[in-house]
Design a protein around this motif. Structure first.
Motif, PDB file in Angstrom:
ATOM      1  N   ARG A 106       0.834  -1.209   0.000  1.00 43.70           N
ATOM      2  CA  ARG A 106       0.000   0.000   0.000  1.00 43.70           C
ATOM      3  C   ARG A 106       0.863   1.252   0.000  1.00 43.70           C
ATOM      4  O   ARG A 106       0.526   2.252  -0.650  1.00 43.70           O
ATOM      5  CB  ARG A 106      -0.941  -0.019   1.210  1.00 43.70           C
ATOM      6  CG  ARG A 106      -1.953  -1.160   1.180  1.00 43.70           C
ATOM      7  CD  ARG A 106      -2.933  -1.084   2.341  1.00 43.70           C
ATOM      8  NE  ARG A 106      -3.732  -2.306   2.425  1.00 43.70           N
ATOM      9  CZ  ARG A 106      -3.574  -3.250   3.338  1.00 43.70           C
ATOM     10  NH1 ARG A 106      -2.653  -3.113   4.297  1.00 43.70           N
ATOM     11  NH2 ARG A 106      -4.327  -4.320   3.336  1.00 43.70           N
ATOM     12  N   GLU A 148      -3.037   1.075  -7.590  1.00 44.32           N
ATOM     13  CA  GLU A 148      -4.120   1.772  -6.895  1.00 44.32           C
ATOM     14  C   GLU A 148      -4.781   2.826  -7.775  1.00 44.32           C
ATOM     15  O   GLU A 148      -6.003   2.989  -7.754  1.00 44.32           O
ATOM     16  CB  GLU A 148      -3.594   2.419  -5.608  1.00 44.32           C
ATOM     17  CG  GLU A 148      -4.678   3.097  -4.784  1.00 44.32           C
ATOM     18  CD  GLU A 148      -4.165   3.602  -3.450  1.00 44.32           C
ATOM     19  OE1 GLU A 148      -4.995   4.058  -2.633  1.00 44.32           O
ATOM     20  OE2 GLU A 148      -2.940   3.541  -3.216  1.00 44.32           O
ATOM     21  N   ILE A 149      -4.003   3.553  -8.565  1.00 44.06           N
ATOM     22  CA  ILE A 149      -4.566   4.615  -9.402  1.00 44.06           C
ATOM     23  C   ILE A 149      -5.508   4.034 -10.450  1.00 44.06           C
ATOM     24  O   ILE A 149      -6.630   4.512 -10.637  1.00 44.06           O
ATOM     25  CB  ILE A 149      -3.441   5.431 -10.069  1.00 44.06           C
ATOM     26  CG1 ILE A 149      -2.636   6.186  -9.013  1.00 44.06           C
ATOM     27  CG2 ILE A 149      -4.031   6.408 -11.089  1.00 44.06           C
ATOM     28  CD1 ILE A 149      -1.446   6.949  -9.565  1.00 44.06           C
ATOM     29  N   ASN A 202      -8.726   2.631  -8.764  1.00 43.00           N
ATOM     30  CA  ASN A 202      -9.663   3.669  -8.319  1.00 43.00           C
ATOM     31  C   ASN A 202     -10.498   4.215  -9.471  1.00 43.00           C
ATOM     32  O   ASN A 202     -11.669   4.576  -9.290  1.00 43.00           O
ATOM     33  CB  ASN A 202      -8.916   4.804  -7.624  1.00 43.00           C
ATOM     34  CG  ASN A 202      -8.629   4.502  -6.164  1.00 43.00           C
ATOM     35  OD1 ASN A 202      -9.406   3.806  -5.512  1.00 43.00           O
ATOM     36  ND2 ASN A 202      -7.518   5.000  -5.649  1.00 43.00           N
ATOM     37  N   LYS A 203      -9.915   4.281 -10.660  1.00 40.92           N
ATOM     38  CA  LYS A 203     -10.680   4.744 -11.821  1.00 40.92           C
ATOM     39  C   LYS A 203     -11.831   3.784 -12.117  1.00 40.92           C
ATOM     40  O   LYS A 203     -12.937   4.215 -12.460  1.00 40.92           O
ATOM     41  CB  LYS A 203      -9.763   4.852 -13.040  1.00 40.92           C
ATOM     42  CG  LYS A 203      -8.761   5.997 -12.966  1.00 40.92           C
ATOM     43  CD  LYS A 203      -7.881   6.037 -14.214  1.00 40.92           C
ATOM     44  CE  LYS A 203      -6.872   7.161 -14.141  1.00 40.92           C
ATOM     45  NZ  LYS A 203      -5.969   7.190 -15.330  1.00 40.92           N
ATOM     46  N   LEU A 239     -13.122   1.576  -9.893  1.00 40.18           N
ATOM     47  CA  LEU A 239     -13.962   1.441  -8.707  1.00 40.18           C
ATOM     48  C   LEU A 239     -15.135   2.402  -8.711  1.00 40.18           C
ATOM     49  O   LEU A 239     -16.225   2.082  -8.222  1.00 40.18           O
ATOM     50  CB  LEU A 239     -13.107   1.652  -7.450  1.00 40.18           C
ATOM     51  CG  LEU A 239     -13.812   1.607  -6.090  1.00 40.18           C
ATOM     52  CD1 LEU A 239     -14.440   0.247  -5.851  1.00 40.18           C
ATOM     53  CD2 LEU A 239     -12.818   1.942  -4.980  1.00 40.18           C
ATOM     54  N   HIS A 240     -14.943   3.589  -9.270  1.00 38.68           N
ATOM     55  CA  HIS A 240     -15.984   4.615  -9.221  1.00 38.68           C
ATOM     56  C   HIS A 240     -16.901   4.598 -10.442  1.00 38.68           C
ATOM     57  O   HIS A 240     -17.698   5.521 -10.633  1.00 38.68           O
ATOM     58  CB  HIS A 240     -15.341   5.989  -9.031  1.00 38.68           C
ATOM     59  CG  HIS A 240     -14.641   6.135  -7.705  1.00 38.68           C
ATOM     60  ND1 HIS A 240     -13.283   5.981  -7.569  1.00 38.68           N
ATOM     61  CD2 HIS A 240     -15.121   6.357  -6.458  1.00 38.68           C
ATOM     62  CE1 HIS A 240     -12.947   6.128  -6.293  1.00 38.68           C
ATOM     63  NE2 HIS A 240     -14.039   6.348  -5.605  1.00 38.68           N
ATOM     64  N   PHE A 291     -12.368  -1.334   2.707  1.00 37.34           N
ATOM     65  CA  PHE A 291     -11.963   0.066   2.741  1.00 37.34           C
ATOM     66  C   PHE A 291     -11.422   0.459   4.120  1.00 37.34           C
ATOM     67  O   PHE A 291     -11.840  -0.106   5.134  1.00 37.34           O
ATOM     68  CB  PHE A 291     -13.144   0.985   2.405  1.00 37.34           C
ATOM     69  CG  PHE A 291     -13.660   0.830   0.999  1.00 37.34           C
ATOM     70  CD1 PHE A 291     -13.081   1.531  -0.046  1.00 37.34           C
ATOM     71  CD2 PHE A 291     -14.721  -0.019   0.719  1.00 37.34           C
ATOM     72  CE1 PHE A 291     -13.554   1.405  -1.339  1.00 37.34           C
ATOM     73  CE2 PHE A 291     -15.204  -0.163  -0.571  1.00 37.34           C
ATOM     74  CZ  PHE A 291     -14.613   0.549  -1.606  1.00 37.34           C
ATOM     75  N   ASP A 338     -11.436   5.819   3.633  1.00 34.96           N
ATOM     76  CA  ASP A 338     -12.157   5.142   2.547  1.00 34.96           C
ATOM     77  C   ASP A 338     -11.224   4.673   1.433  1.00 34.96           C
ATOM     78  O   ASP A 338     -11.667   4.343   0.342  1.00 34.96           O
ATOM     79  CB  ASP A 338     -13.259   6.031   1.940  1.00 34.96           C
ATOM     80  CG  ASP A 338     -14.537   5.976   2.759  1.00 34.96           C
ATOM     81  OD1 ASP A 338     -14.698   5.018   3.542  1.00 34.96           O
ATOM     82  OD2 ASP A 338     -15.364   6.888   2.631  1.00 34.96           O
ATOM     83  N   ARG A 339      -9.945   4.627   1.702  1.00 38.10           N
ATOM     84  CA  ARG A 339      -8.991   4.115   0.719  1.00 38.10           C
ATOM     85  C   ARG A 339      -9.170   2.603   0.601  1.00 38.10           C
ATOM     86  O   ARG A 339      -9.283   1.910   1.616  1.00 38.10           O
ATOM     87  CB  ARG A 339      -7.566   4.433   1.171  1.00 38.10           C
ATOM     88  CG  ARG A 339      -6.478   3.940   0.234  1.00 38.10           C
ATOM     89  CD  ARG A 339      -5.104   4.189   0.839  1.00 38.10           C
ATOM     90  NE  ARG A 339      -4.034   3.733  -0.049  1.00 38.10           N
ATOM     91  CZ  ARG A 339      -2.756   3.718   0.282  1.00 38.10           C
ATOM     92  NH1 ARG A 339      -2.369   4.144   1.492  1.00 38.10           N
ATOM     93  NH2 ARG A 339      -1.847   3.296  -0.576  1.00 38.10           N
ATOM     94  N   PRO A 340      -9.217   2.051  -0.613  1.00 42.03           N
ATOM     95  CA  PRO A 340      -9.338   0.597  -0.743  1.00 42.03           C
ATOM     96  C   PRO A 340      -8.104  -0.113  -0.198  1.00 42.03           C
ATOM     97  O   PRO A 340      -6.972   0.256  -0.526  1.00 42.03           O
ATOM     98  CB  PRO A 340      -9.497   0.379  -2.248  1.00 42.03           C
ATOM     99  CG  PRO A 340      -8.991   1.619  -2.889  1.00 42.03           C
ATOM    100  CD  PRO A 340      -9.231   2.726  -1.922  1.00 42.03           C
TER     101      PRO A 340
END
Length: 204
Positions: free
Chosen positions: A24, A47-48, A51-52, A54-55, A82, A87-89
């Motif tokens: 992480r 992670e980047i 996150n794209k 995930l939303h 999370f 709220d970070r995965p």
């Protein structure tokens, strides 16, 4: 139908808490792939990029192509853990899928033609009871969403599961339940007028 998204991954050799924390800190998310007859595979993803995805509204109906190890694996995201504050995965569970897999997926409902609903035009409010409907389908027939037509719906009217046509290749995961998906509730002013009229009738 659902899209296929390539997800670059690196196999994890160490799966303890210390290794997860280090991943992480390096901008990666620990993940696991399970299902089928093969052993679970532990890996990390960027992670980047994650996150794209995930939303996106279709996140849980997207087939991910995970390029890790010796071959590409196709999978559905099943659970995301999370951080309770940021709220970070922190961790992702993926389910391995194949063309022969029968999958239960929660598909978003899109409510359309609200401008053609007499009930909404009269000030009624759309009350969405179920936002995501569980359907059973194979990997190639996962709907991105299901359209629910509100045309003609009056105040106090409702849409039941039996009223909708599901996309080709998909069936309701729980056909024995005739769930209410949405209804049109009366505006506050109309409710007050009805209550006043009822009180007047009772007094008379």
């Amino acid at each position: 139908m659902s899209s296929h998204i390539a997800l670059k991954a690196d196999v994890r050799e160490n799966i303890g808490k210390g290794a997860s924390r280090a991943a992480r800190n390096a901008g990666q998310i620990p993940a696991v792939l399970y299902g089928g007859e093969e052993k679970p595979m532990h890996f990390v993803i960027d992670e980047i990029q994650f996150n794209k995805e995930l939303h996106q509204a279709s996140f849980y109906t997207t087939i991910f192509e995970i390029n890790a190890g010796k071959k590409k694996e196709r999978a559905l995201a099943r659970a995301v853990q999370f951080h309770p504050v940021s709220d970070r995965p922190l961790h992702v569970d993926f389910l391995r899928v194949s063309k022969d897999s029968k999958l239960t997926v929660a598909v978003p409902l899109h409510f359309i033609n609200d401008d053609k609903s007499p009930g909404i035009k009269r000030g009624g409010v759309l009350n969405i009871v179920i936002h995501n409907l569980e359907v059973l389908c194979d990997m190639d027939h996962i709907p991105d969403h299901i359209d629910i037509d509100l045309a003609g719906l009056e105040i106090h009217g409702s849409i039941q599961l039996k009223d909708i046509k599901l996309p080709a290749g998909a069936v309701a995961a729980h056909p024995d339940r005739d769930d209410t998906l949405a209804n049109i509730v009366a505006p506050t002013i109309m409710k007050q007028d009805d209550e006043t009229a009822a009180e007047g009738s009772a007094e008379a």
